[in-house]
Design an enzyme around this catalytic site. Structure first.
Site, short mmCIF file in Angstrom:
data_model
loop_
_atom_site.label_atom_id
_atom_site.label_comp_id
_atom_site.label_asym_id
_atom_site.label_seq_id
_atom_site.Cartn_x
_atom_site.Cartn_y
_atom_site.Cartn_z
N GLU A 232 0.60 -1.30 -0.26
CA GLU A 232 0.01 -0.13 -0.10
C GLU A 232 0.97 1.17 0.00
O GLU A 232 1.97 1.06 0.57
CB GLU A 232 -0.52 -0.52 1.46
CG GLU A 232 -2.18 -0.84 0.90
CD GLU A 232 -3.27 -0.19 2.03
OE1 GLU A 232 -4.57 -0.76 2.12
OE2 GLU A 232 -2.39 -0.24 3.62
N HIS A 256 -6.04 -12.17 4.97
CA HIS A 256 -6.03 -12.01 3.42
C HIS A 256 -4.74 -13.02 2.81
O HIS A 256 -5.56 -14.22 2.24
CB HIS A 256 -5.79 -10.91 3.60
CG HIS A 256 -7.01 -9.45 3.74
ND1 HIS A 256 -7.86 -10.18 4.50
CD2 HIS A 256 -6.83 -7.92 3.69
CE1 HIS A 256 -8.57 -9.16 4.74
NE2 HIS A 256 -7.78 -7.84 5.20
N LYS A 348 2.51 -1.11 4.84
CA LYS A 348 1.99 0.12 3.91
C LYS A 348 3.02 1.62 3.58
O LYS A 348 4.34 1.22 3.96
CB LYS A 348 1.81 0.67 5.23
CG LYS A 348 0.39 0.08 6.15
CD LYS A 348 -0.26 0.02 6.18
CE LYS A 348 -1.49 -0.74 6.56
NZ LYS A 348 -3.09 -0.71 5.96
N ARG A 358 3.21 -14.67 -6.49
CA ARG A 358 4.36 -14.34 -7.72
C ARG A 358 5.15 -15.77 -7.60
O ARG A 358 5.75 -16.34 -6.46
CB ARG A 358 5.25 -13.76 -7.31
CG ARG A 358 6.72 -13.29 -9.07
CD ARG A 358 7.42 -12.44 -8.77
NE ARG A 358 6.24 -11.39 -9.09
CZ ARG A 358 7.08 -10.83 -9.84
NH1 ARG A 358 7.52 -11.11 -10.57
NH2 ARG A 358 6.40 -9.29 -9.93
N GLN A 382 -4.43 -6.88 -8.12
CA GLN A 382 -4.94 -5.40 -8.71
C GLN A 382 -4.10 -4.57 -8.34
O GLN A 382 -2.56 -4.85 -6.90
CB GLN A 382 -5.62 -5.02 -6.69
CG GLN A 382 -5.15 -4.82 -5.74
CD GLN A 382 -6.14 -4.97 -4.41
OE1 GLN A 382 -7.33 -5.81 -4.50
NE2 GLN A 382 -5.89 -3.84 -3.49
N LEU A 409 -2.20 -12.15 -20.22
CA LEU A 409 -3.93 -12.12 -19.99
C LEU A 409 -4.14 -10.91 -18.54
O LEU A 409 -4.45 -11.06 -18.13
CB LEU A 409 -4.46 -13.11 -18.98
CG LEU A 409 -5.97 -13.04 -19.01
CD1 LEU A 409 -6.96 -13.04 -19.66
CD2 LEU A 409 -6.15 -14.74 -18.12
N ARG A 477 10.63 0.10 -1.38
CA ARG A 477 9.96 -1.12 -1.88
C ARG A 477 9.51 -1.51 -0.19
O ARG A 477 9.24 -2.31 -0.35
CB ARG A 477 11.22 -1.36 -2.17
CG ARG A 477 11.00 -1.24 -3.85
CD ARG A 477 12.50 -2.18 -4.69
NE ARG A 477 12.01 -3.38 -4.79
CZ ARG A 477 12.96 -4.53 -4.11
NH1 ARG A 477 14.81 -4.16 -3.73
NH2 ARG A 477 12.83 -5.68 -4.16
#
Ligand code: BG6
Length: 508
Positions: A232, A256, A348, A358, A382, A409, A477
């Site tokens: 985020e 999640h 965050k 991945r 997302q 795709l 990062r």
């Protein structure tokens, strides 16, 4: 119809007429930002039951106009589209508001009266109710108990939707679950993990089990390591108080990302029924031992690029060691996955917004090839859903050299006309239909907490001094130690100079 999954069709999941949806915490952030916009989205597209009515409930005293203003404040209608404005007005008309306490009978009796009054306008005998608890954990149990005692319909189906946090560790989760079970059966209970409503997460089952080519490479023989990443680009601004009590692991990894991991690694279910799917998820989670401290990297963001550090947030204790970044490596002890590291990482205040899986494959046998890039399958959850497979191709032309390329795709390109539903829309619709497939079962939660509780207790200082997270600059990062951490598990940052997407996504 071609492509239809037969077992999904045979389930008896249907909308019920004469349904009232009651949203608790109606004046709060979650309801405003997620629940009401999702209910509106379903209404706009004709997915709510016929004659549905919505009741907002919270402690805040406000009149209906103020409630309507809040409830619709996050509904997108930037260009004042007439059609949407009309729908918003209709949506307001079917929504009413009641204010009251969360812990006293009188308030809930008042709510019951309000619901009964609405239901008196329904034809037929049935009366169904969906209780949605968009509430902090402190009032979760009293509200669930009072709903059962005072507002339970005797003439139809009652369902309750609850939101995380489901406790803070194994013990508190068990307490919460058993307190809830005193009032609501498992069948009536829908525990939301909104990642299960995301399109790409739902796609996992099809991608894995409807493709022989995928299934063939889905194990320790082909896969070197897997990363599930949540990034985020903003800090805890405004939510520091809540966040500091929970930290990154409880906020995102334990729920999640672990949910994504379980669907990614489970065996093929016997059918698409909720219990068959969840049985397989629990089975794979049970093969994961508690995370070791040595498999953990914790970070906390500090001020940089003109942005404040975590500790600069007034709602955060000045000496907090709460991690705002966490990477943990999990191991699955079963024949399919033995020895493959699964790195779950979330942070965050990072450099971008991105959630992806991945899967990095092993090196191709050396000999005719040297220093060749590894294949990677990336599932972009997302933003902008995509599945792409990095694969080596001969450079076109008169010489033979392998070049990293991709099979791509990208949803926006492939499904140009399709609107991807919001996760909450998908889940509320499932709950209205009584489909549990994308909700978290009690034993799933139990085993998820077993995996994380020991390191959480260590981080909480229950077994001695609290570990100090390493600092990382806001907008970076993550901790500089991250690359070495991933490399330790065999991850190779390959394909120098290659960056996906190769085309300009902004143009899509
Ligand atoms: C929530 C967390 O569960 O998920 C938040 O509490 C986080 O901290 C959010 O921001 C992320 O959800 P999404 O759908 O924006 O990826």
């Amino acid at each position: 119809m071609a492509g239809v999954i037969p077992s999904m069709q045979s389930e008896n999941h249907e909308l019920k007429d004469n349904t009232v949806i009651i949203v608790f915490g109606a004046s709060g952030d979650l309801a405003k930002k997620k629940t009401f916009p999702a209910l509106f989205g379903l209404y706009r597209d004709g997915f709510l039951p016929r004659d549905v009515k919505i009741v907002g409930y919270a402690r805040t005293k406000m009149d209906e106009a103020e409630f309507h203003k809040r409830a619709t404040s996050y509904i997108k209608n930037a260009d004042n589209n007439e059609e949407i404005s009309k729908k918003i007005d209709e949506f307001k008309k079917l929504s009413t508001y009641v204010s009251g306490g969360y812990e006293d009978d009188a308030s809930f009796q008042n709510l019951e009266k309000h619901i009964a009054q609405i239901e008196s306008g329904y034809e037929g005998e049935e009366r169904h109710r969906l209780f949605y608890l968009a509430l902090p954990p402190s009032v979760f149990i009293p509200v669930a108990a009072h709903c059962k005692k005072n507002c339970y319909s005797k003439k139809g189906i009652n369902r309750i939707i609850v939101e995380k946090p489901f406790g803070k560790d194994l013990e508190s989760c068990r307490e919460l679950l058993s307190a809830l079970k005193e009032h609501w059966t498992e069948d009536e209970t829908f525990r939301i993990d909104h990642y299960l409503g995301k399109e790409m997460v739902k796609n996992l089952l099809v991608l894995r089990f409807a493709n022989v080519a995928m299934g063939a490479a889905w194990d320790k023989n082909s896969v070197s390591n897997v990363q599930i990443t949540f990034k985020e680009p903003f800090g805890t601004e405004g939510r520091g108080g809540y966040f500091d009590e929970f930290g990154m692991i409880r906020d995102v990894l334990q729920n999640h990302l672990l949910q994504v991991l379980s669907i990614l690694t489970m065996e093929r279910p016997v059918s698409f029924s909720a219990e068959d799917i969840r049985d397989e998820k629990v089975k794979v989670l049970r093969a994961i031992p508690p995370i070791e401290r040595s498999d953990t990297l914790l970070g906390q963001y500090v001020a940089a690029n003109g942005k404040p550090g975590y500790l600069d947030d007034d709602t955060v204790p000045h000496n907090s060691v709460c991690p705002t970044f966490a990477a943990t490596t999990l191991w699955i002890h079963n024949p399919r996955w033995e020895g493959v590291p699964f790195i779950l990482k979330a942070g965050k205040a990072l450099n971008e917004a991105k959630v992806e899986v991945r899967m990095q494959f092993k090196d191709v046998t050396q000999g005719i090839f040297k220093d060749i890039s590894r294949n990677e399958l990336v599932l972009r959850i997302q933003p902008s859903e995509a599945v792409y497979l990095k694969l080596n191709t001969k450079t076109p032309g008169l010489y033979t050299r392998a070049l990293p390329t991709e099979m791509d795709l990208t949803y926006k390109r492939r499904f140009t006309e399709t609107k991807i539903p919001e996760a909450y829309e998908a889940l509320i619709l499932d709950a209205l239909k009584g489909d549990h497939s994308n909700f978290v079962r009690d034993d799933e939660l139990d085993v998820a907490w077993k995996i994380f509780t020991p390191i959480l207790h260590w981080i909480d200082g229950k077994s001695g001094q609290r570990p100090k997270p390493v600092p990382y600059p806001y907008g970076s990062r993550g901790p500089k130690e991250l690359d070495a951490f991933a490399a330790k598990y065999g991850y190779k940052r390959s394909s120098e100079g290659y960056s996906w997407p190769v085309t300009n996504m902004a143009a899509l």
